[in-house]
Design a protein around this motif. Sequence first.
Motif, PDB file in Angstrom:
ATOM      1  N   ALA A  88      64.720  -4.465  -0.056  1.00 30.19           N
ATOM      2  CA  ALA A  88      65.580  -4.780  -0.648  1.00 30.19           C
ATOM      3  C   ALA A  88      67.175  -5.298   0.212  1.00 30.19           C
ATOM      4  O   ALA A  88      67.820  -6.048  -0.092  1.00 30.19           O
ATOM      5  N   ILE A  89      67.123  -4.424   1.376  1.00 29.35           N
ATOM      6  CA  ILE A  89      68.137  -4.799   2.515  1.00 29.35           C
ATOM      7  C   ILE A  89      67.794  -6.377   2.899  1.00 29.35           C
ATOM      8  O   ILE A  89      68.900  -6.993   2.943  1.00 29.35           O
ATOM      9  N   LEU A  90      66.409  -6.596   3.128  1.00 29.40           N
ATOM     10  CA  LEU A  90      66.254  -8.031   3.722  1.00 29.40           C
ATOM     11  C   LEU A  90      66.637  -9.032   2.950  1.00 29.40           C
ATOM     12  O   LEU A  90      67.007  -9.964   3.425  1.00 29.40           O
ATOM     13  N   LYS A  91      66.475  -8.594   1.464  1.00 26.72           N
ATOM     14  CA  LYS A  91      66.952  -9.698   0.569  1.00 26.72           C
ATOM     15  C   LYS A  91      68.617 -10.159   0.470  1.00 26.72           C
ATOM     16  O   LYS A  91      68.911 -11.343   0.202  1.00 26.72           O
ATOM     17  N   ARG A  92      69.113  -9.138   1.417  1.00 28.53           N
ATOM     18  CA  ARG A  92      70.694  -9.349   1.386  1.00 28.53           C
ATOM     19  C   ARG A  92      70.861 -10.215   2.562  1.00 28.53           C
ATOM     20  O   ARG A  92      72.049 -10.616   2.731  1.00 28.53           O
ATOM     21  N   LEU A  93      70.017 -10.254   3.752  1.00 29.49           N
ATOM     22  CA  LEU A  93      70.318 -10.658   5.016  1.00 29.49           C
ATOM     23  C   LEU A  93      69.817 -12.261   4.982  1.00 29.49           C
ATOM     24  O   LEU A  93      68.944 -12.567   4.075  1.00 29.49           O
ATOM     25  N   ASN A  94      70.298 -13.269   5.758  1.00 27.60           N
ATOM     26  CA  ASN A  94      69.770 -14.564   5.791  1.00 27.60           C
ATOM     27  C   ASN A  94      68.893 -14.634   7.104  1.00 27.60           C
ATOM     28  O   ASN A  94      69.048 -15.333   7.919  1.00 27.60           O
ATOM     29  N   ILE A  95      67.667 -14.126   6.645  1.00 30.55           N
ATOM     30  CA  ILE A  95      66.556 -14.223   7.660  1.00 30.55           C
ATOM     31  C   ILE A  95      65.541 -14.768   6.863  1.00 30.55           C
ATOM     32  O   ILE A  95      65.052 -14.302   5.708  1.00 30.55           O
ATOM     33  N   PRO A  96      64.810 -15.792   7.181  1.00 26.07           N
ATOM     34  CA  PRO A  96      63.825 -16.475   6.250  1.00 26.07           C
ATOM     35  C   PRO A  96      62.623 -15.404   5.845  1.00 26.07           C
ATOM     36  O   PRO A  96      62.263 -14.879   6.721  1.00 26.07           O
ATOM     37  N   ILE A  97      62.081 -15.468   4.627  1.00 23.69           N
ATOM     38  CA  ILE A  97      61.270 -14.519   4.123  1.00 23.69           C
ATOM     39  C   ILE A  97      60.010 -14.423   4.981  1.00 23.69           C
ATOM     40  O   ILE A  97      59.232 -13.367   5.020  1.00 23.69           O
ATOM     41  N   GLU A  98      59.337 -15.620   5.624  1.00 19.32           N
ATOM     42  CA  GLU A  98      58.218 -15.693   6.192  1.00 19.32           C
ATOM     43  C   GLU A  98      58.193 -15.035   7.471  1.00 19.32           C
ATOM     44  O   GLU A  98      57.347 -14.522   8.183  1.00 19.32           O
ATOM     45  N   LEU A  99      59.396 -14.484   7.935  1.00 26.60           N
ATOM     46  CA  LEU A  99      59.509 -13.576   9.277  1.00 26.60           C
ATOM     47  C   LEU A  99      59.982 -12.321   9.087  1.00 26.60           C
ATOM     48  O   LEU A  99      60.108 -11.438  10.209  1.00 26.60           O
ATOM     49  N   TRP A 100      60.059 -11.830   7.939  1.00 24.66           N
ATOM     50  CA  TRP A 100      60.443 -10.497   7.517  1.00 24.66           C
ATOM     51  C   TRP A 100      59.716  -9.490   8.196  1.00 24.66           C
ATOM     52  O   TRP A 100      60.076  -8.627   8.857  1.00 24.66           O
ATOM     53  N   ASP A 101      58.297  -9.561   7.927  1.00 25.35           N
ATOM     54  CA  ASP A 101      57.394  -8.424   8.340  1.00 25.35           C
ATOM     55  C   ASP A 101      57.174  -8.516   9.850  1.00 25.35           C
ATOM     56  O   ASP A 101      57.407  -7.606  10.364  1.00 25.35           O
ATOM     57  N   LYS A 102      57.300  -9.699  10.443  1.00 21.87           N
ATOM     58  CA  LYS A 102      57.099  -9.634  11.860  1.00 21.87           C
ATOM     59  C   LYS A 102      58.605  -9.009  12.544  1.00 21.87           C
ATOM     60  O   LYS A 102      58.414  -8.312  13.422  1.00 21.87           O
ATOM     61  N   ALA A 103      59.635  -9.651  11.960  1.00 21.45           N
ATOM     62  CA  ALA A 103      60.975  -9.210  12.353  1.00 21.45           C
ATOM     63  C   ALA A 103      61.225  -7.662  12.293  1.00 21.45           C
ATOM     64  O   ALA A 103      61.890  -7.175  13.142  1.00 21.45           O
ATOM     65  N   THR A 104      60.624  -6.940  11.398  1.00 25.03           N
ATOM     66  CA  THR A 104      60.530  -5.513  11.218  1.00 25.03           C
ATOM     67  C   THR A 104      59.476  -4.517  11.731  1.00 25.03           C
ATOM     68  O   THR A 104      58.895  -3.703  11.455  1.00 25.03           O
ATOM     69  N   GLY A 105      58.727  -5.411  12.837  1.00 25.36           N
ATOM     70  CA  GLY A 105      57.761  -4.760  13.368  1.00 25.36           C
ATOM     71  C   GLY A 105      56.687  -4.431  12.645  1.00 25.36           C
ATOM     72  O   GLY A 105      55.927  -3.253  12.631  1.00 25.36           O
ATOM     73  N   TYR A 106      56.590  -5.094  11.396  1.00 26.65           N
ATOM     74  CA  TYR A 106      55.321  -4.968  10.498  1.00 26.65           C
ATOM     75  C   TYR A 106      55.485  -3.616   9.652  1.00 26.65           C
ATOM     76  O   TYR A 106      54.590  -3.199   9.020  1.00 26.65           O
ATOM     77  N   SER A 107      56.820  -2.966   9.726  1.00 21.65           N
ATOM     78  CA  SER A 107      56.945  -1.846   8.864  1.00 21.65           C
ATOM     79  C   SER A 107      57.024  -2.146   7.486  1.00 21.65           C
ATOM     80  O   SER A 107      56.990  -1.178   6.682  1.00 21.65           O
ATOM     81  N   LEU A 108      57.239  -3.461   7.105  1.00 24.23           N
ATOM     82  CA  LEU A 108      57.628  -3.809   5.688  1.00 24.23           C
ATOM     83  C   LEU A 108      56.171  -3.957   4.988  1.00 24.23           C
ATOM     84  O   LEU A 108      56.212  -3.942   3.802  1.00 24.23           O
ATOM     85  N   SER A 109      55.047  -4.114   5.742  1.00 27.01           N
ATOM     86  CA  SER A 109      53.780  -4.125   5.299  1.00 27.01           C
ATOM     87  C   SER A 109      52.887  -2.912   5.508  1.00 27.01           C
ATOM     88  O   SER A 109      51.741  -3.001   5.465  1.00 27.01           O
ATOM     89  N   GLY A 110      53.650  -1.838   5.560  1.00 29.57           N
ATOM     90  CA  GLY A 110      52.824  -0.435   5.773  1.00 29.57           C
ATOM     91  C   GLY A 110      51.998  -0.424   7.359  1.00 29.57           C
ATOM     92  O   GLY A 110      51.353   0.535   7.260  1.00 29.57           O
ATOM     93  N   ARG A 111      52.524  -1.326   8.020  1.00 26.75           N
ATOM     94  CA  ARG A 111      51.824  -1.157   9.475  1.00 26.75           C
ATOM     95  C   ARG A 111      52.536  -0.461  10.383  1.00 26.75           C
ATOM     96  O   ARG A 111      52.537  -0.541  11.764  1.00 26.75           O
TER      97      ARG A 111
END
Length: 181
Positions: A11-34
Amino acid sequence: MQYFAMKILEAILKRLNIPIELWDKATGYSLSGRGTYHFTFNHFRPSVRARGLNIHKDSGWITILRSLEPGLEIFRKQEWIPILPKEDNFIVNFGCAMEILTRDTDIPVAAVAHRVTEQKERNLSDRFSYALFVDSSLDKELCEGLYRYHPTDGLLLEANFEEFLDNIVHKTYEKDTQGLY
Ligand SMILES: O=C(O)CCC(=O)C(=O)O
Ligand SMILES: [Fe+2]
């Protein structure tokens, strides 16, 4: 609790202007349970004559925190502000990884500096809290370190984890250092 944290992070990432395809890598894969998720319980006793927790910023993405007793304070606009507990609330802290990622974007997110006061100083009773910390994956094959997002250059590697954690631990806990990342 981990799922809850991942949903909040999304929900926080949705508020930032970062392309969605980069979200998981950008957050050290914490968004996908890794990512790295750890859960702590704290017990602050009035009989211990020391500050509950020294001033610090959490290292990772977000911390989901809960306590029913006062004692937590955040540093904002040059003053210490008590965070008064509410029975039906969790507290969400932003950590250093989020601050680094968003530093060059149009919505920079500051990691919150916080501390827990000495219980006796305030005539407080025992204080309990629990928290889930969300950090990046520590698997070097998967994740090189912490990234900063730049609107034209994309994800730029800012620091590997050893450097970053040494820096935080040094600045936060060693004597006569500045005290923050
Ligand atoms: O107990 C609290 O309210 C804060 C705990 C905390 O800041 C931490 O464990 O990093
Ligand atoms: Fe903390």
